[in-house]
Structure formats: structure tokens, C-alpha cells
Design an enzyme around this catalytic site. Structure first.
Site, PDB file in Angstrom:
ATOM      1  CE1 TYR A  55      10.383  13.707   7.855  1.00 17.10           C
ATOM      2  CE2 TYR A  55      11.921  15.277   6.927  1.00 17.10           C
ATOM      3  CZ  TYR A  55      10.624  14.838   7.129  1.00 17.10           C
ATOM      4  OH  TYR A  55       9.578  15.543   6.575  1.00 17.10           O
TER       5      TYR A  55
HETATM    6  P1  NAP Z   1       9.409  13.912  -3.396  1.00 15.22           P
HETATM    7  O1  NAP Z   1      10.383  15.006  -3.202  1.00 15.22           O
HETATM    8  O2  NAP Z   1       8.143  14.192  -4.092  1.00 15.22           O
HETATM    9  O3  NAP Z   1      10.093  12.657  -4.129  1.00 15.22           O
HETATM   10  C1  NAP Z   1      11.327  12.143  -3.735  1.00 15.22           C
HETATM   11  C2  NAP Z   1      11.656  10.975  -4.646  1.00 15.22           C
HETATM   12  O4  NAP Z   1      11.721  11.460  -6.001  1.00 15.22           O
HETATM   13  C3  NAP Z   1      12.994  10.342  -4.362  1.00 15.22           C
HETATM   14  O5  NAP Z   1      12.822   8.960  -4.624  1.00 15.22           O
HETATM   15  C4  NAP Z   1      13.936  10.959  -5.383  1.00 15.22           C
HETATM   16  O6  NAP Z   1      14.941  10.066  -5.797  1.00 15.22           O
HETATM   17  C5  NAP Z   1      12.990  11.173  -6.561  1.00 15.22           C
HETATM   18  N1  NAP Z   1      13.410  12.327  -7.358  1.00 15.22           N
HETATM   19  C6  NAP Z   1      13.478  13.614  -6.977  1.00 15.22           C
HETATM   20  N2  NAP Z   1      13.863  14.393  -8.011  1.00 15.22           N
HETATM   21  C7  NAP Z   1      14.040  13.559  -9.065  1.00 15.22           C
HETATM   22  C8  NAP Z   1      14.443  13.745 -10.417  1.00 15.22           C
HETATM   23  N3  NAP Z   1      14.738  14.964 -10.896  1.00 15.22           N
HETATM   24  N4  NAP Z   1      14.516  12.653 -11.233  1.00 15.22           N
HETATM   25  C9  NAP Z   1      14.212  11.423 -10.775  1.00 15.22           C
HETATM   26  N5  NAP Z   1      13.831  11.185  -9.499  1.00 15.22           N
HETATM   27  C10 NAP Z   1      13.749  12.243  -8.653  1.00 15.22           C
HETATM   28  O7  NAP Z   1       8.989  13.248  -2.003  1.00 15.22           O
HETATM   29  P2  NAP Z   1       9.271  13.478  -0.481  1.00 15.22           P
HETATM   30  O8  NAP Z   1      10.665  13.162  -0.119  1.00 15.22           O
HETATM   31  O9  NAP Z   1       8.170  12.756   0.203  1.00 15.22           O
HETATM   32  O10 NAP Z   1       8.977  15.036  -0.245  1.00 15.22           O
HETATM   33  C11 NAP Z   1       9.968  16.023  -0.307  1.00 15.22           C
HETATM   34  C12 NAP Z   1      10.312  16.537   1.082  1.00 15.22           C
HETATM   35  O11 NAP Z   1       9.187  17.110   1.714  1.00 15.22           O
HETATM   36  C13 NAP Z   1      10.748  15.453   2.063  1.00 15.22           C
HETATM   37  O12 NAP Z   1      12.048  14.978   1.770  1.00 15.22           O
HETATM   38  C14 NAP Z   1      10.578  16.148   3.367  1.00 15.22           C
HETATM   39  O13 NAP Z   1      11.651  17.045   3.603  1.00 15.22           O
HETATM   40  C15 NAP Z   1       9.274  16.905   3.132  1.00 15.22           C
HETATM   41  N6  NAP Z   1       8.075  16.136   3.566  1.00 15.22           N
HETATM   42  C16 NAP Z   1       7.329  16.645   4.597  1.00 15.22           C
HETATM   43  C17 NAP Z   1       6.227  15.957   5.054  1.00 15.22           C
HETATM   44  C18 NAP Z   1       5.411  16.530   6.184  1.00 15.22           C
HETATM   45  O14 NAP Z   1       4.594  15.809   6.780  1.00 15.22           O
HETATM   46  N7  NAP Z   1       5.602  17.786   6.519  1.00 15.22           N
HETATM   47  C19 NAP Z   1       5.831  14.740   4.468  1.00 15.22           C
HETATM   48  C20 NAP Z   1       6.584  14.254   3.389  1.00 15.22           C
HETATM   49  C21 NAP Z   1       7.690  14.973   2.947  1.00 15.22           C
HETATM   50  P3  NAP Z   1      16.479  10.146  -5.300  1.00 15.22           P
HETATM   51  O15 NAP Z   1      16.435  10.355  -3.839  1.00 15.22           O
HETATM   52  O16 NAP Z   1      17.029   8.858  -5.747  1.00 15.22           O
HETATM   53  O17 NAP Z   1      17.122  11.324  -5.998  1.00 15.22           O
END
Ligand code: NAP
Length: 281
Positions: free
Chosen positions: A57
């Protein structure tokens, strides 16, 4: 406050919160830095103490931000990071871990994951993880983006059955793992760590999620998160870069969907009836 969030058990019985925090895309924009640090610290105060990051990241910038955000809070947190597959050799894992520890300003990781499967033999990566564990640099290790056949191969290599978890893409719009992977992990008593639990903010524009959200006076994100958290043995790591979103996500951990609401979601986001290959973001 912390007692409000349910927990899941690792195979050795250690409990971690079912709701944590992701960090992908944090630490990349100076203008968002202060808000991201405040969001992460707020989440820890609310008991969302499982925090996920990766050396990938921001090319290390995210771990650096997290090291700063966790000043004075490190011991309250279950800290997870991930090694790139191209660093997953015996020496590569050790070197990558040292770099992550330095950026995170800590002396140990609670969980270290192989980010996805690459060309290094699994037995070699497991050996490296176990060496790190023996040295006290990591407390548990696991994998990410492993489908059921990968898990079968992993547990067949020496020491492979010590895997603590598999972090996978799982949310209401990506239900493939329900067919075979979630049951496989449950049988092994390995919790599933659901990443992108709100589908990276790309949930459909109009679906039963909206109807439930409107009726309950909550957001679609909260309904989607409550849906992931409904399953025992599954923890979720939503990324939220703003305090308001962190607070909303925390409140979602208290939201229980009714049987009718779940049926409405099942009718739209159909559960898998056959094997679907594991998706990845
Ligand atoms: P996510 O958590 O599904 O979505 C994040 C997005 O949703 C951001 O734009 C955030 O906005 C928004 N959001 C979150 N809560 C919200 C709420 N209550 N109201 C409105 N908007 C909201 O997606 P992700 O970041 O892909 O996945 C989560 C974590 O999983 C990652 O950060 C990472 O640590 C991990 N991950 C791992 C892998 C892997 O290959 N192992 C792949 C992808 C992700 P704001 O930021 O503006 O709050």
C-alpha cells in the site's frame, strides 16, 4: 465501548474483533493525512482494534502513516500486514518483515499474511513465517486471496496447518466463497477476514440495500457491513478515511438484519449454487 463489538476466534483460541479497519489508499495524499490518522485513532478508541495494512500500500507510505497513527496505541491493536508474493522467499520474507516493522514503528506484527499466491513454493514461505514467529517478530501468520484448492495445498506442506486465517474478497455482491471456501475455513476453525466488505464503495446504485437502509434510517454502507458481520467466524476490515464513516461502521456492528431483510438481499444478491473462482480486487 469495546465490549460492543463481537469477536472471532483464531485457531489457537485468541480472540480478535469481528470489525476492524482497512488502510488501502491511506497515506497517499498529504491533504487527507490528518483525517486518516484521526479516523484510525477513533476506530481504535471504539474497539475496532484489528487493523490491516500491507507493504504494497502506497509503496510503504501506508505503513508509515499507520506507524504515526498508532503512537501510544500500539499495544491495544491487533496489527496485520502482508508480504508481496515476490518477497515470499525464505530470506525475502524476513527482510520485508523488518522493513514493515520499521515503517510501522513496532517490534512485532500480530499477523503476517502472504498477499496472494506467487511462484515461491508455499513450503518455503511457511518456513520463513515460522522463523519469524520463533524470533518473536510475528505472532501469527496467514494467507490472502487463497481459493479452496490453494488452501488444500497449503495445509499439506510441513507446518502449513498453522495458518491463522485467509483474507478474501467477500461482501453481499461477491458471495462466491459461500459455496465452498467459507465452509472449508470454518471446518478448520480458521476465521475468514473479509476485505472490501462494502465492495470498495462500488455497491449497486439501487438495490434492496437501499430499501433496508431507508426503512432503518441508516446508510447502504452500514447495511452491507451488517450483512458481512452476520456470519459467525467472519471478520470485516472496512477502510474509512473519515471519522464520520468510522463511527457509522462502528454503529453497523450493532445492526442485526431480520430474516425478511436477509431474504430480500438473497433474492437480489443470489447465493452461489455452484463453485465460482475466488475473485480478487
Ligand atoms: P471497502 O472497505 O469495501 O470500501 C472503502 C471505501 O468505502 C472508501 O471509499 C470509504 O470512503 C468508503 N466507506 C467506508 N465506510 C463508509 C461509510 N460508513 N459510509 C460511506 N462510505 C464508506 O474497500 P477496501 O478498502 O478495498 O477494503 C477494505 C480493506 O481491506 C483495505 O483497506 C485493505 O486493508 C484490505 N484489502 C485487502 C486486499 C487483499 O488483496 N488482501 C484487497 C483489497 C482490500 P472513505 O475512505 O472516504 O471513508
Amino acid at each position: 465501548m469495546t465490549s460492543e463489538i463481537a469477536s472471532v476466534s483464531l485457531p489457537d483460541g485468541e480472540r480478535v474483533p469481528a470489525l476492524g479497519q482497512g488502510t488501502w489508499e491511506m497515506g497517499e495524499a498529504p491533504a487527507r493525512r490528518a483525517a486518516e490518522i484521526a479516523a484510525l485513532r477513533c476506530g481504535v478508541e471504539l474497539g475496532m482494534t484489528l487493523i490491516d495494512t500491507a507493504e504494497m500500500y502506497g509503496d510503504g507510505a501506508t505503513e508509515t502513516l499507520l506507524g504515526e497513527a498508532l503512537a501510544g496505541l500500539r499495544d491495544q491493536v491487533f496489527l496485520v500486514s502482508k508480504v508481496y508474493p515476490h518477497n515470499a522467499s525464505r530470506r525475502g520474507v524476513i527482510a520485508a518483515c523488518e522493513q514493515s516493522l520499521k515503517r510501522l514503528k513496532t517490534d512485532r506484527l500480530d499477523l503476517y499474511l502472504l498477499h496472494w499466491r506467487g511462484s515461491v513454493p508455499l513450503a518455503e514461505t511457511v518456513q520463513a513465517f515460522e522463523a519469524l514467529r520463533a524470533a518473536g517478530k510475528i505472532r501469527h501468520w496467514g494467507v490472502s486471496n487463497f481459493d479452496t484448492d490453494d488452501m488444500e495445498e497449503l495445509v499439506a506442506v510441513p507446518g502449513g496447518d498453522a495458518c491463522a486465517t485467509n483474507q478474501i474478497l467477500y461482501n453481499v455482491a461477491r458471495r462466491g466463497p459461500e459455496f465452498d471456501l467459507l465452509p472449508w475455513l470454518a471446518r478448520r476453525k480458521m476465521p475468514t477476514m473479509a476485505y472490501s466488505p462494502v465492495d470498495h464503495a462500488r455497491l449497486p446504485k439501487r438495490s434492496p440495500l437501499d430499501d433496508i437502509a431507508d426503512a432503518r434510517g441508516v446508510s447502504v454502507f452500514q447495511v452491507a457491513l451488517a450483512w458481512v458481520l452476520r456470519k459467525p467466524g467472519v471478520c470485516a476490515i472496512p477502510k474509512a478515511g473519515r471519522v464520520e464513516h468510522v463511527r457509522d461502521n462502528h454503529r453497523a456492528s450493532q445492526l442485526r438484519l431480520s430474516a425478511e431483510e436477509q431474504a430480500a438481499l438473497d433474492a437480489y444478491f443470489k447465493p452461489p449454487r455452484s463453485k465460482r473462482p475466488l475473485e480478487m480486487l
